[in-house]
Design a protein around this motif. Structure first.
Motif, PDB file in Angstrom:
ATOM      1  N   VAL A  69       3.803  -3.083   3.690  1.00 43.91           N
ATOM      2  CA  VAL A  69       3.434  -4.451   3.328  1.00 43.91           C
ATOM      3  C   VAL A  69       2.327  -4.844   4.298  1.00 43.91           C
ATOM      4  CG1 VAL A  69       4.191  -6.828   3.084  1.00 43.91           C
ATOM      5  CG2 VAL A  69       5.779  -4.969   2.585  1.00 43.91           C
ATOM      6  N   ARG A  70       1.153  -5.186   3.763  1.00 43.46           N
ATOM      7  CA  ARG A  70      -0.013  -5.414   4.609  1.00 43.46           C
ATOM      8  C   ARG A  70      -0.482  -6.854   4.552  1.00 43.46           C
ATOM      9  NH1 ARG A  70      -4.653  -1.771   3.218  1.00 43.46           N
ATOM     10  NH2 ARG A  70      -5.114  -1.843   5.453  1.00 43.46           N
ATOM     11  N   ASP A  71      -0.872  -7.374   5.716  1.00 39.63           N
ATOM     12  CA  ASP A  71      -1.541  -8.660   5.816  1.00 39.63           C
ATOM     13  C   ASP A  71      -3.013  -8.397   5.489  1.00 39.63           C
ATOM     14  OD1 ASP A  71      -3.092 -10.831   6.852  1.00 39.63           O
ATOM     15  OD2 ASP A  71      -1.438 -11.411   8.149  1.00 39.63           O
ATOM     16  N   VAL A  72      -3.495  -8.934   4.369  1.00 39.88           N
ATOM     17  CA  VAL A  72      -4.842  -8.623   3.911  1.00 39.88           C
ATOM     18  C   VAL A  72      -5.908  -9.127   4.883  1.00 39.88           C
ATOM     19  CG1 VAL A  72      -6.529  -9.044   2.067  1.00 39.88           C
ATOM     20  CG2 VAL A  72      -4.156  -8.526   1.494  1.00 39.88           C
ATOM     21  N   GLU A  73      -5.728 -10.338   5.420  1.00 43.87           N
ATOM     22  CA  GLU A  73      -6.749 -10.911   6.298  1.00 43.87           C
ATOM     23  C   GLU A  73      -6.905 -10.114   7.592  1.00 43.87           C
ATOM     24  OE1 GLU A  73      -7.998 -15.146   8.424  1.00 43.87           O
ATOM     25  OE2 GLU A  73      -6.169 -15.018   7.225  1.00 43.87           O
ATOM     26  N   SER A  74      -5.803  -9.783   8.228  1.00 44.25           N
ATOM     27  CA  SER A  74      -5.864  -9.068   9.509  1.00 44.25           C
ATOM     28  C   SER A  74      -5.892  -7.555   9.342  1.00 44.25           C
ATOM     29  CB  SER A  74      -4.666  -9.452  10.384  1.00 44.25           C
ATOM     30  OG  SER A  74      -3.449  -8.980   9.812  1.00 44.25           O
ATOM     31  N   THR A 114      -3.424  -5.590   8.941  1.00 44.45           N
ATOM     32  CA  THR A 114      -2.341  -4.991   9.719  1.00 44.45           C
ATOM     33  C   THR A 114      -1.108  -4.819   8.837  1.00 44.45           C
ATOM     34  OG1 THR A 114      -1.606  -7.182  10.466  1.00 44.45           O
ATOM     35  CG2 THR A 114      -3.140  -5.990  11.886  1.00 44.45           C
ATOM     36  N   ASN A 115      -0.262  -3.868   9.221  1.00 40.19           N
ATOM     37  CA  ASN A 115       0.984  -3.636   8.497  1.00 40.19           C
ATOM     38  C   ASN A 115       2.073  -4.552   9.044  1.00 40.19           C
ATOM     39  OD1 ASN A 115      -0.236  -1.611   7.017  1.00 40.19           O
ATOM     40  ND2 ASN A 115       0.502   0.027   8.335  1.00 40.19           N
ATOM     41  N   LEU A 116       2.691  -5.320   8.159  1.00 41.14           N
ATOM     42  CA  LEU A 116       3.786  -6.193   8.557  1.00 41.14           C
ATOM     43  C   LEU A 116       5.112  -5.440   8.579  1.00 41.14           C
ATOM     44  CD1 LEU A 116       2.842  -9.311   6.400  1.00 41.14           C
ATOM     45  CD2 LEU A 116       2.300  -8.907   8.813  1.00 41.14           C
ATOM     46  N   LYS A 117       5.229  -4.468   7.688  1.00 41.21           N
ATOM     47  CA  LYS A 117       6.458  -3.683   7.585  1.00 41.21           C
ATOM     48  C   LYS A 117       6.128  -2.377   6.883  1.00 41.21           C
ATOM     49  CE  LYS A 117      11.089  -4.264   8.170  1.00 41.21           C
ATOM     50  NZ  LYS A 117      11.758  -4.847   9.347  1.00 41.21           N
ATOM     51  N   THR A 118       6.725  -1.278   7.329  1.00 37.11           N
ATOM     52  CA  THR A 118       6.465   0.015   6.698  1.00 37.11           C
ATOM     53  C   THR A 118       7.766   0.764   6.434  1.00 37.11           C
ATOM     54  OG1 THR A 118       6.229   1.183   8.810  1.00 37.11           O
ATOM     55  CG2 THR A 118       4.230   0.240   7.845  1.00 37.11           C
ATOM     56  N   ALA A 120       0.834  -1.199   0.000  1.00 35.09           N
ATOM     57  CA  ALA A 120       0.000   0.000   0.000  1.00 35.09           C
ATOM     58  C   ALA A 120       0.870   1.252   0.000  1.00 35.09           C
ATOM     59  CB  ALA A 120      -0.916   0.005   1.218  1.00 35.09           C
ATOM     60  N   VAL A 121       0.423   2.263  -0.728  1.00 36.21           N
ATOM     61  CA  VAL A 121       1.122   3.547  -0.800  1.00 36.21           C
ATOM     62  C   VAL A 121       0.133   4.651  -0.432  1.00 36.21           C
ATOM     63  CG1 VAL A 121       2.476   5.107  -2.235  1.00 36.21           C
ATOM     64  CG2 VAL A 121       2.561   2.648  -2.674  1.00 36.21           C
TER      65      VAL A 121
END
Length: 210
Positions: free
Chosen positions: A132-137, A139-143, A123-124
């Motif tokens: 980098v986002r976990d679509v199911e939860s 949440t952001n895994l890394k930004t 996502a930008v």
């Protein structure tokens, strides 16, 4: 007087054109091209799929870019299938989330509902945050903060998925690297989505990694 006004108009147009920054150059990523679209055709390629109707988001090829408009929908989602699934792949594209919350993109796995077959996406935001986002939860895994006005200037973003390794590049600079099993597995196509307004995408290119 008319000549003076004409000269002023030409000067204003020239200044505006000079002030407009050119999009970042394409990144030289390894692999074989399996999908590419620069949206220069008069109409959007029919291989791109999206919901239609009065309550649906709007997508169109306009001025050589893909214009995405959430309109009356809850979000804007568009996808395109590969000719055959691939395991490891990269995608690079130009994004400009000019009046939306974010633009996201990524791969989806084989299945009847591409939107439900995603595990992660990139996502930008207009303020230049890349995640980098976990679509199911959700949440952001890394930004990473690229410290750019993404709402006004094109950003060229790339996402490489090889095995369990993720690499995200922005304007030819690596901004995120990490490992997760969520990026593993066959990839059947690419999906773009937007939330909260309008944005533009251009020069989509997907490569099969060797």
């Amino acid at each position: 007087m008319k000549l003076h006004l004409l000269l002023c108009l030409l000067l204003a147009l020239t200044t505006a054109h000079a002030a407009e920054k050119k999009p970042p150059k394409p990144m030289r990523l390894k692999g074989d091209v399996i999908l590419a679209d620069d949206f220069k055709a008069e109409k959007l390629d029919e291989k791109w799929t999206f919901a239609k109707g009065e309550q649906a988001a709007k997508f169109e090829a306009a001025a050589g870019t893909l214009l995405m408009d959430q309109a009356a929908a809850k979000g804007a989602v568009i996808w395109r299938a590969f000719d055959a699934p691939v395991e490891d792949a990269s995608i690079q594209l130009l994004v400009k989330p000019w009046t939306c919350s974010w633009i996201a993109f990524g791969f989806y796995a084989p299945g009847e509902r591409p939107g439900a077959q995603r595990k992660i996406n990139i996502a930008v935001t207009p303020k230049g945050v890349v995640a980098v986002r976990d679509v199911e939860s959700q949440t952001n895994l890394k930004t990473a903060n690229i410290r750019a006005d993404a709402a006004k200037e094109w950003q060229r973003v790339a996402f490489e998925s090889k095995g369990d390794k993720i690499t995200v590049l922005v304007n030819d600079q690596t901004v995120i690297e990490f490992k997760t099993e969520l990026t593993q597995g066959p990839k059947a196509g690419v999906l773009l989505n937007l939330y909260g307004g309008k944005g533009s995408v251009d020069e989509v290119e997907v490569k099969k990694l060797k």
